[in-house]
Design a protein around this motif. Structure first.
Motif, PDB file in Angstrom:
ATOM      1  N   GLY A  56      50.368  33.245  19.572  1.00  0.00           N
ATOM      2  CA  GLY A  56      50.181  33.505  20.994  1.00  0.00           C
ATOM      3  C   GLY A  56      50.995  34.667  21.532  1.00  0.00           C
ATOM      4  N   ILE A  57      51.684  35.376  20.646  1.00  0.00           N
ATOM      5  CA  ILE A  57      52.443  36.547  21.093  1.00  0.00           C
ATOM      6  C   ILE A  57      51.456  37.627  21.529  1.00  0.00           C
ATOM      7  CG2 ILE A  57      53.984  38.410  20.348  1.00  0.00           C
ATOM      8  CD1 ILE A  57      55.386  36.376  18.563  1.00  0.00           C
ATOM      9  N   LYS A  58      51.654  38.128  22.725  1.00  0.00           N
ATOM     10  CA  LYS A  58      50.688  39.049  23.320  1.00  0.00           C
ATOM     11  C   LYS A  58      51.081  40.508  23.048  1.00  0.00           C
ATOM     12  CE  LYS A  58      51.320  37.087  27.345  1.00  0.00           C
ATOM     13  NZ  LYS A  58      52.037  35.846  26.943  1.00  0.00           N
ATOM     14  N   ILE A  59      50.129  41.265  22.528  1.00  0.00           N
ATOM     15  CA  ILE A  59      50.337  42.690  22.272  1.00  0.00           C
ATOM     16  C   ILE A  59      49.165  43.453  22.868  1.00  0.00           C
ATOM     17  CG2 ILE A  59      50.656  44.494  20.547  1.00  0.00           C
ATOM     18  CD1 ILE A  59      51.755  42.440  18.643  1.00  0.00           C
ATOM     19  N   ASP A  60      49.451  44.232  23.887  1.00  0.00           N
ATOM     20  CA  ASP A  60      48.425  45.051  24.539  1.00  0.00           C
ATOM     21  C   ASP A  60      48.659  46.525  24.177  1.00  0.00           C
ATOM     22  OD1 ASP A  60      47.208  42.873  25.876  1.00  0.00           O
ATOM     23  OD2 ASP A  60      48.792  42.939  27.400  1.00  0.00           O
ATOM     24  N   VAL A  61      47.578  47.219  23.864  1.00  0.00           N
ATOM     25  CA  VAL A  61      47.662  48.629  23.480  1.00  0.00           C
ATOM     26  C   VAL A  61      46.802  49.463  24.419  1.00  0.00           C
ATOM     27  CG1 VAL A  61      47.287  50.328  21.658  1.00  0.00           C
ATOM     28  CG2 VAL A  61      47.995  47.992  21.064  1.00  0.00           C
ATOM     29  N   SER A  62      47.374  50.518  24.964  1.00  0.00           N
ATOM     30  CA  SER A  62      46.610  51.444  25.812  1.00  0.00           C
ATOM     31  C   SER A  62      46.866  52.871  25.330  1.00  0.00           C
ATOM     32  CB  SER A  62      47.016  51.303  27.284  1.00  0.00           C
ATOM     33  OG  SER A  62      48.393  51.575  27.460  1.00  0.00           O
ATOM     34  N   TYR A 118      57.258  31.394  18.630  1.00  0.00           N
ATOM     35  CA  TYR A 118      56.465  31.820  19.775  1.00  0.00           C
ATOM     36  C   TYR A 118      57.134  32.925  20.611  1.00  0.00           C
ATOM     37  CZ  TYR A 118      53.786  27.609  18.704  1.00  0.00           C
ATOM     38  OH  TYR A 118      53.016  26.649  18.067  1.00  0.00           O
ATOM     39  N   VAL A 119      58.258  33.443  20.112  1.00  0.00           N
ATOM     40  CA  VAL A 119      58.949  34.517  20.838  1.00  0.00           C
ATOM     41  C   VAL A 119      59.053  35.744  19.941  1.00  0.00           C
ATOM     42  CG1 VAL A 119      60.261  32.918  22.266  1.00  0.00           C
ATOM     43  CG2 VAL A 119      61.234  33.709  20.093  1.00  0.00           C
ATOM     44  N   VAL A 120      59.239  36.888  20.572  1.00  0.00           N
ATOM     45  CA  VAL A 120      59.320  38.156  19.845  1.00  0.00           C
ATOM     46  C   VAL A 120      60.704  38.319  19.231  1.00  0.00           C
ATOM     47  CG1 VAL A 120      59.106  40.656  20.015  1.00  0.00           C
ATOM     48  CG2 VAL A 120      57.685  39.179  21.458  1.00  0.00           C
ATOM     49  N   HIS A 121      60.733  38.653  17.943  1.00  0.00           N
ATOM     50  CA  HIS A 121      61.999  38.855  17.237  1.00  0.00           C
ATOM     51  C   HIS A 121      62.136  40.313  16.798  1.00  0.00           C
ATOM     52  CE1 HIS A 121      63.098  34.595  17.040  1.00  0.00           C
ATOM     53  NE2 HIS A 121      61.809  34.355  16.804  1.00  0.00           N
ATOM     54  N   VAL A 164      68.528  47.492  20.937  1.00  0.00           N
ATOM     55  CA  VAL A 164      68.041  48.771  20.429  1.00  0.00           C
ATOM     56  C   VAL A 164      69.053  49.837  20.837  1.00  0.00           C
ATOM     57  CG1 VAL A 164      66.166  50.448  20.445  1.00  0.00           C
ATOM     58  CG2 VAL A 164      65.651  48.014  20.726  1.00  0.00           C
ATOM     59  N   ASN A 165      69.630  50.521  19.866  1.00  0.00           N
ATOM     60  CA  ASN A 165      70.710  51.478  20.142  1.00  0.00           C
ATOM     61  C   ASN A 165      71.862  50.817  20.888  1.00  0.00           C
ATOM     62  OD1 ASN A 165      69.234  53.568  18.950  1.00  0.00           O
ATOM     63  ND2 ASN A 165      68.306  54.190  20.891  1.00  0.00           N
ATOM     64  N   ASN A 166      72.128  49.563  20.509  1.00  0.00           N
ATOM     65  CA  ASN A 166      73.184  48.763  21.142  1.00  0.00           C
ATOM     66  C   ASN A 166      72.941  48.505  22.625  1.00  0.00           C
ATOM     67  OD1 ASN A 166      74.941  48.216  18.921  1.00  0.00           O
ATOM     68  ND2 ASN A 166      75.675  50.334  19.003  1.00  0.00           N
ATOM     69  N   GLU A 167      71.701  48.646  23.035  1.00  0.00           N
ATOM     70  CA  GLU A 167      71.308  48.325  24.406  1.00  0.00           C
ATOM     71  C   GLU A 167      70.377  47.105  24.362  1.00  0.00           C
ATOM     72  OE1 GLU A 167      72.322  49.735  27.172  1.00  0.00           O
ATOM     73  OE2 GLU A 167      73.429  51.435  26.320  1.00  0.00           O
ATOM     74  N   ARG A 168      70.782  46.056  25.038  1.00  0.00           N
ATOM     75  CA  ARG A 168      69.978  44.836  25.013  1.00  0.00           C
ATOM     76  C   ARG A 168      68.838  44.901  26.024  1.00  0.00           C
ATOM     77  NH1 ARG A 168      74.018  39.599  24.502  1.00  0.00           N
ATOM     78  NH2 ARG A 168      75.134  40.259  22.596  1.00  0.00           N
ATOM     79  N   SER A 169      67.705  44.361  25.623  1.00  0.00           N
ATOM     80  CA  SER A 169      66.579  44.255  26.555  1.00  0.00           C
ATOM     81  C   SER A 169      65.763  43.033  26.194  1.00  0.00           C
ATOM     82  CB  SER A 169      65.705  45.514  26.504  1.00  0.00           C
ATOM     83  OG  SER A 169      65.240  45.736  25.185  1.00  0.00           O
ATOM     84  N   ALA A 170      65.127  42.478  27.198  1.00  0.00           N
ATOM     85  CA  ALA A 170      64.343  41.260  27.020  1.00  0.00           C
ATOM     86  C   ALA A 170      62.861  41.581  27.152  1.00  0.00           C
ATOM     87  CB  ALA A 170      64.755  40.217  28.064  1.00  0.00           C
ATOM     88  N   PRO A 171      62.006  40.717  26.617  1.00  0.00           N
ATOM     89  CA  PRO A 171      60.567  40.949  26.751  1.00  0.00           C
ATOM     90  C   PRO A 171      60.136  40.839  28.208  1.00  0.00           C
ATOM     91  CG  PRO A 171      60.992  38.788  25.811  1.00  0.00           C
ATOM     92  CD  PRO A 171      62.313  39.504  25.867  1.00  0.00           C
ATOM     93  N   PRO A 172      59.042  41.508  28.557  1.00  0.00           N
ATOM     94  CA  PRO A 172      58.154  42.259  27.670  1.00  0.00           C
ATOM     95  C   PRO A 172      58.755  43.584  27.225  1.00  0.00           C
ATOM     96  CG  PRO A 172      57.422  42.492  29.929  1.00  0.00           C
ATOM     97  CD  PRO A 172      58.547  41.501  29.959  1.00  0.00           C
ATOM     98  N   ASP A 178      56.375  37.539  24.830  1.00  0.00           N
ATOM     99  CA  ASP A 178      56.427  36.218  24.206  1.00  0.00           C
ATOM    100  C   ASP A 178      55.142  35.435  24.462  1.00  0.00           C
ATOM    101  OD1 ASP A 178      58.971  36.703  23.296  1.00  0.00           O
ATOM    102  OD2 ASP A 178      59.967  35.683  24.973  1.00  0.00           O
ATOM    103  N   SER A 179      54.918  34.445  23.623  1.00  0.00           N
ATOM    104  CA  SER A 179      53.736  33.600  23.768  1.00  0.00           C
ATOM    105  C   SER A 179      53.858  32.709  25.001  1.00  0.00           C
ATOM    106  CB  SER A 179      53.576  32.729  22.524  1.00  0.00           C
ATOM    107  OG  SER A 179      52.548  31.793  22.713  1.00  0.00           O
ATOM    108  N   SER A 180      52.718  32.448  25.607  1.00  0.00           N
ATOM    109  CA  SER A 180      52.683  31.525  26.748  1.00  0.00           C
ATOM    110  C   SER A 180      52.150  30.154  26.327  1.00  0.00           C
ATOM    111  CB  SER A 180      51.802  32.101  27.866  1.00  0.00           C
ATOM    112  OG  SER A 180      50.492  32.353  27.383  1.00  0.00           O
ATOM    113  N   LYS A 181      51.916  29.990  25.029  1.00  0.00           N
ATOM    114  CA  LYS A 181      51.420  28.719  24.511  1.00  0.00           C
ATOM    115  C   LYS A 181      52.504  27.657  24.596  1.00  0.00           C
ATOM    116  CE  LYS A 181      47.914  30.120  21.118  1.00  0.00           C
ATOM    117  NZ  LYS A 181      47.536  30.048  19.684  1.00  0.00           N
ATOM    118  N   LYS A 182      52.074  26.444  24.788  1.00  0.00           N
ATOM    119  CA  LYS A 182      53.008  25.325  24.775  1.00  0.00           C
ATOM    120  C   LYS A 182      53.179  24.849  23.341  1.00  0.00           C
ATOM    121  CE  LYS A 182      51.977  23.599  29.432  1.00  0.00           C
ATOM    122  NZ  LYS A 182      51.521  22.423  30.235  1.00  0.00           N
TER     123      LYS A 182
END
Length: 228
Positions: A194-200, A112-115, A156-164, A98-102
């Motif tokens: 401000g949603i943060k997406i890091d790729v490695s 500002y949150v991931v949907h 996801v697959n009826n399993e709830r998870s929160a960001p990140p 999620d974004s850290s912006k105010k």
């Protein structure tokens, strides 16, 4: 003199006859090898067909009895697509937070949150870029996987998870990374809020197997030639 000439003629004639016989013998041998090879190939194909029919009948019996499908009866590509087993290979790890912006004034905080739609967009981009296997927070993404909002979490697959959220994708690391980082793409669009997406990129990563049972009540397989 006549005798010498006659002798030479006899030798030439004998050589011609010998050469003709050798040619016939060679041609006969080649044909024999050809027919033998064709026979062996036919036998091999017949054995493969018979084995395939046995495996098909075994699968039909397992499905009829509700027993588990044995992975040895499936092709490697079918196993990967169905998520029956864990897989490994090169790819990328995408971390979405999620974004850290105010928020300012009357801004909608939901921007500002991931949907779920954000996750679906990322998944679709990865698939379009050739991802062969994908997981979200340890949940394997297959054809029947649902990705939807469930309050402040994503299911996801009826399993709830929160960001990140940690998305793993196996495929060409560069192609997968570019699909998200291209101009006007997912990272640039969500970055506005401000949603943060890091790729490695990774030379080797592991994606777990799909760990939920599918209960098909209405869909039934159709044998070839039975389509209506």
């Amino acid at each position: 003199m006549l005798s010498l000439k006659h002798t030479r003629l006899s030798i030439v004639l004998a050589c011609f006859i010998l050469g003709f016989m050798i040619a016939i013998q060679f041609h006969s041998t080649q044909n024999s090898l050809k027919y033998l090879t064709q026979y062996q190939r036919t036998e091999e194909l017949s054995q493969r067909l018979l084995q395939t029919e046995r495996e098909r009948d075994a699968l039909k019996e397992q499905i009829k009895n509700g027993t588990a499908v044995q992975t040895t009866n499936l092709t490697d590509s079918a196993i990967v697509e169905a998520g029956i087993s864990a897989v490994e290979g090169p790819g990328i790890i995408v971390t979405v937070a999620d974004s850290s912006k105010k928020t300012m004034g009357d801004d909608n905080v939901n921007l500002y949150v991931v949907h779920d739609e954000d996750m679906l967009r990322i998944i679709n981009e990865l698939r379009a870029a050739g991802a062969e296997a994908i997981s979200i927070n340890g949940q394997r993404v297959v054809a029947t996987t649902e990705i939807r909002c469930a309050g402040p979490t994503v299911s996801v697959n009826n399993e709830r998870s929160a960001p990140p959220f940690e998305i793993k994708a196996i495929g060409d690391p560069k192609a997968l990374e570019n699909s998200l980082k291209m101009r006007g793409g997912v990272i640039e669009t969500l970055g506005v809020w401000g949603i943060k997406i890091d790729v490695s990129t990774k030379e080797q990563l592991t994606i777990p197997a799909y760990n939920h049972a599918n209960d098909f009540k209405y869909a039934k397989s159709v044998e070839k030639g039975e389509e209506k």
